[in-house]
Write an enzyme that holds these catalytic residues in place. Structure first.
Site, PDB file in Angstrom:
ATOM      1  N   SER A   1      -1.318  38.407  47.091  1.00  0.00           N
ATOM      2  CA  SER A   1      -1.348  39.792  46.625  1.00  0.00           C
ATOM      3  C   SER A   1      -1.556  39.919  45.126  1.00  0.00           C
ATOM      4  O   SER A   1      -1.835  41.013  44.630  1.00  0.00           O
ATOM      5  CB  SER A   1      -0.043  40.497  47.011  1.00  0.00           C
ATOM      6  OG  SER A   1       0.056  40.602  48.423  1.00  0.00           O
TER       7      SER A   1
ATOM      8  N   GLU B   1       7.478 -12.429  12.787  1.00  0.00           N
ATOM      9  CA  GLU B   1       6.139 -12.881  13.149  1.00  0.00           C
ATOM     10  C   GLU B   1       5.513 -13.840  12.139  1.00  0.00           C
ATOM     11  O   GLU B   1       4.711 -14.688  12.516  1.00  0.00           O
ATOM     12  CB  GLU B   1       5.213 -11.666  13.332  1.00  0.00           C
ATOM     13  CG  GLU B   1       5.516 -10.826  14.544  1.00  0.00           C
ATOM     14  CD  GLU B   1       5.208 -11.537  15.856  1.00  0.00           C
ATOM     15  OE1 GLU B   1       4.161 -12.206  15.938  1.00  0.00           O
ATOM     16  OE2 GLU B   1       6.025 -11.437  16.791  1.00  0.00           O
TER      17      GLU B   1
END
Length: 711
Positions: A419, A153
């Site tokens: 249940s 860069e």
């Protein structure tokens, strides 16, 4: 007369020949001039010169510009244009600079706060926040990372003043040759300035401001500080800002452990973070990483052997999103955090109650069963919650795969419990004077237009309510609900921990009101800890990076919601479910109890079970609510046992709490809530002097709470 004698005008004459009679004319000779006429003397000599050159051909002079004249002109006008261009550039800079705030008011904006979420043992669960990772110093990250970034860069990073004229000129030349903008020429400092202060607009004003800010950054901060700020704020794709977040995101490791090839991959992402992300295109990411490695070699940062080793590393393939069930926990923590400390304005560390070892066991138990049996049972999703006696959540799995679906089915999805809701019906009946040995007739019944039926229409006739609960008989549950009243059932459920709205009707006995797995599991905790309702929690402590304590969960008394006798009777009945009832496959050697649940067309399959150590609830089903071929006694029980068996390895066996004597066969008094019992203080598993999970004895009448309290 006058006319006849008109005077003649005398005209001046110059350059008369020597000896010539001037007469009455006005003439001036060469000798009369103040400065001799050299030109005339030269011309006068020309005939002689011509005579000397007699016989030679005469070269004719051509008018025009020579080559060197062109060069001199180009240089001249180039300098002129450069001068005026410089003046114009200074004017543009001054104009746009004047539109910016005074430099004395410039300051580095705070980095968005990060929330670091830890397990109860201090291991990282996840980072949350806009950045997705905490800030780390250059000394805390792999040295390969800054080297790779600089190589690709900004190779002159340590020599320029914020702007790189050489790099800018090179970029302009390449752009002209390419006929398009292919190179930016921005330095790391310029990129940092853009990320910190500016919008990503492609305008002259933004570029000028970027340059000014870059120069200011270089004056105010060292190169190391600039590089560190850049690496902690730059975007690496897939929602990761900063090297720590990116390292965790792509490699599941901290930035300090990143290898050379991995550092090259990270640096390569900066060109196009989304397009080159290994979560999207691993091959493109790897190709770009090799370009970075070559740049590092050209600049002498690595040798040939290091280059060859890094080049041979396989392409990194990352999931499209964060993977791992612990991220369901992280999301839940972020949901709860504002209610505890308010808005997060700085980096904080959240210490949770979750045990990552148990979390992994829980994840495996759900994923393995769906992978192996999901297709056969037509099941695509599952959830698991495990809570200890203090209300601390030790593990939570919100779905099959977090990478594919971030919806948390454990804490957000409301489903009918079937249940698995029946224990609240039976507890209401016990508090109304019944015992496990009380008998009811299991036969078809009708309440108005509602006629509940048993599974496969099988009925047992006269039966104890203990066996009726173990066999999950709908007829008996409906009878008990109507005896005590649906409102009493709702009151018991809310008292124990259900927070959702419940419909107080006859069908409440069969679990027709929707709840989440988290709240249903939490409502079973009082049965496991001796009758006390804790506050279910994930967060134990919150501190800043500097160690300032923002929140510390304090031990406090727990409200008693069930007497020892009622807890004892309930545990006696629900233990039968594991011993010989619908959950008999859950037995793994520890005293355990629980209840299965299956809704209409098997759309939901449940099992919530517990020991004196942990309460764990499991759900299986489909997000579409499509029917399955699973039941509470199949996949949920298998997953529960797989998890609980591993969670209890090496832990001394401890009995379920409760002071009811099965041999007495006498009804026990109904509990009066708030009857003056001294509620205990139950330490959380998230911090403080906490015994290991399952700490206890193999016999005796001491409860787990007694041991926790040191009694």
């Amino acid at each position: 007369m006058a006319k006849a004698t008109r005077r003649r005008r005398i005209e001046p004459v110059f350059d008369a020949a020597p000896g010539e009679d001037r007469g009455d004319t006005l003439r001036a000779s060469e000798s009369d001039r103040v400065v001799p006429n050299r030109k005339r003397r030269t011309k006068a000599a020309k005939p002689a010169q011509k005579r000397k050159k007699a016989g030679r051909p005469t070269r004719r002079k051509t008018r025009g510009f020579s080559f060197f004249g062109l060069i001199r002109g180009a240089v001249y006008w180039g300098l002129v244009l450069a001068l005026w261009g410089g003046i114009a550039g200074v004017g543009v800079v001054a104009w746009y600079g004047a539109r910016m705030p005074a430099a004395t008011t410039w300051s580095i904006p705070d980095r968005p706060p990060n929330v670091k979420i830890l397990s109860n043992s201090g291991d990282l669960i996840a980072n949350r926040g806009m950045t997705g990772g905490e800030a780390v110093g250059l000394h805390e990250m792999s040295p390969h990372i800054p080297q790779a970034v600089i190589a690709i860069e900004d190779r002159r990073f340590y020599s320029h003043f914020g702007v790189d004229p050489i790099g800018l000129a090179r970029a302009m030349a390449e752009n002209l040759m390419a006929g398009r903008i292919s190179q930016g020429g921005s330095t790391l400092t310029q990129q940092l300035a853009k990320n910190l202060f500016l919008k990503p607009d492609r305008t002259i004003e933004r570029k000028v401001q970027e340059v000014l800010l870059a120069v200011w950054l270089e004056r105010k901060h060292t190169k190391a500080q600039i590089l560190e700020m850049y690496l902690n704020r730059v975007y690496f794709g897939s929602g990761a800002y900063g090297v720590e977040a990116a390292s965790r995101r792509y490699f599941n490791k901290p930035a300090s452990q990143v290898t050379l090839s991995e550092a090259a991959l990270l640096a390569g992402l900066l060109k196009a973070p989304s397009r080159l992300s290994p979560a999207r295109d691993p091959q493109a990411a790897e190709a770009r990483a090799q370009v970075v490695l070559a740049a590092m070699r050209d600049q002498g940062m690595i040798g040939d052997s290091e280059l060859a080793a890094a080049m041979s590393a396989p392409a990194t393939r990352a999931a499209a999103y964060w993977t791992g069930s612990e991220h369901y926990v992280a999301d839940k923590v972020m949901e709860d955090l504002p209610g505890i400390i308010g808005d997060v304005k700085e980096d904080v560390i959240v210490e949770t109650t979750v045990d990552l070892t148990l979390q992994k066991f829980a994840e495996d138990s759900i994923r393995n069963l769906i992978r192996e049996q999901g297709e056969a049972h037509q099941v695509s999703q599952g959830a698991l919650v495990s809570i200890d006696a203090s209300g601390a959540v030790r593990a939570m799995v919100g779905g099959y795969d977090y990478a594919n679906s971030q919806f948390d089915r454990a804490s957000e999805a409301k489903r009918q419990p079937g249940s698995a809701f029946k224990p609240f019906v039976y507890m209401a009946a016990v508090e109304n004077g019944l015992t496990p040995f009380s008998v009811r007739n299991d036969a078809p019944v009708r309440f108005g237009k509602w006629q509940p039926k048993n599974y496969k229409d099988k009925y047992y006739g006269p039966i104890t309510i203990s066996e009726a609960l173990a066999r999950s008989l709908n007829s008996v549950a409906a009878q008990l609900a109507m005896e005590v009243g649906p409102a009493a059932v709702v009151e018991v459920a809310h008292r124990l921990g259900i927070e959702s709205e419940l419909n107080a009707n006859a069908s409440i006995a069969l679990g027709t009101s929707e709840v989440t797995p988290l709240e249903l599991t939490a409502a079973y905790v009082p049965l496991a800890n001796g009758g006390y309702r804790p506050e279910v929690h994930f967060i134990q402590r919150v501190i800043t990076e500097d160690g300032e304590v923002l929140y510390d969960r304090q031990l406090k008394p727990l409200p008693r919601v069930a007497s020892d006798e009622v807890v004892g009777m309930m545990n006696h009945m629900m233990a039968d479910t594991v011993k010989y009832g619908s959950a008999r496959k859950a037995d793994f050697g520890w005293p355990a109890a629980g209840k299965t649940g299956t809704t209409q067309e098997s759309r939901d399959a449940w099992f919530v079970g517990y020991t004196a150590n942990l309460v764990t609830g499991v759900w299986f089903g489909n997000d579409s609510n499509a029917p399955t071929k699973a039941s509470g006694s199949s996949l949920p029980v298998e997953a529960w046992r797989a998890f609980m068996e591993k969670a209890h390895q090496g832990i001394p066996v401890f009995p379920l709490p409760g002071e009811w004597d099965p041999n007495s066969r006498t009804p026990q008094p109904q509990i009066a809530v708030g009857n003056g019992d001294i509620p205990p203080v139950v330490p959380s598993s998230g911090g403080g002097p906490v015994p290991p999970a399952g700490m206890g004895e193999s016999g005796g009448k001491k409860s787990l709470l007694d041991i926790l309290l040191g009694n």
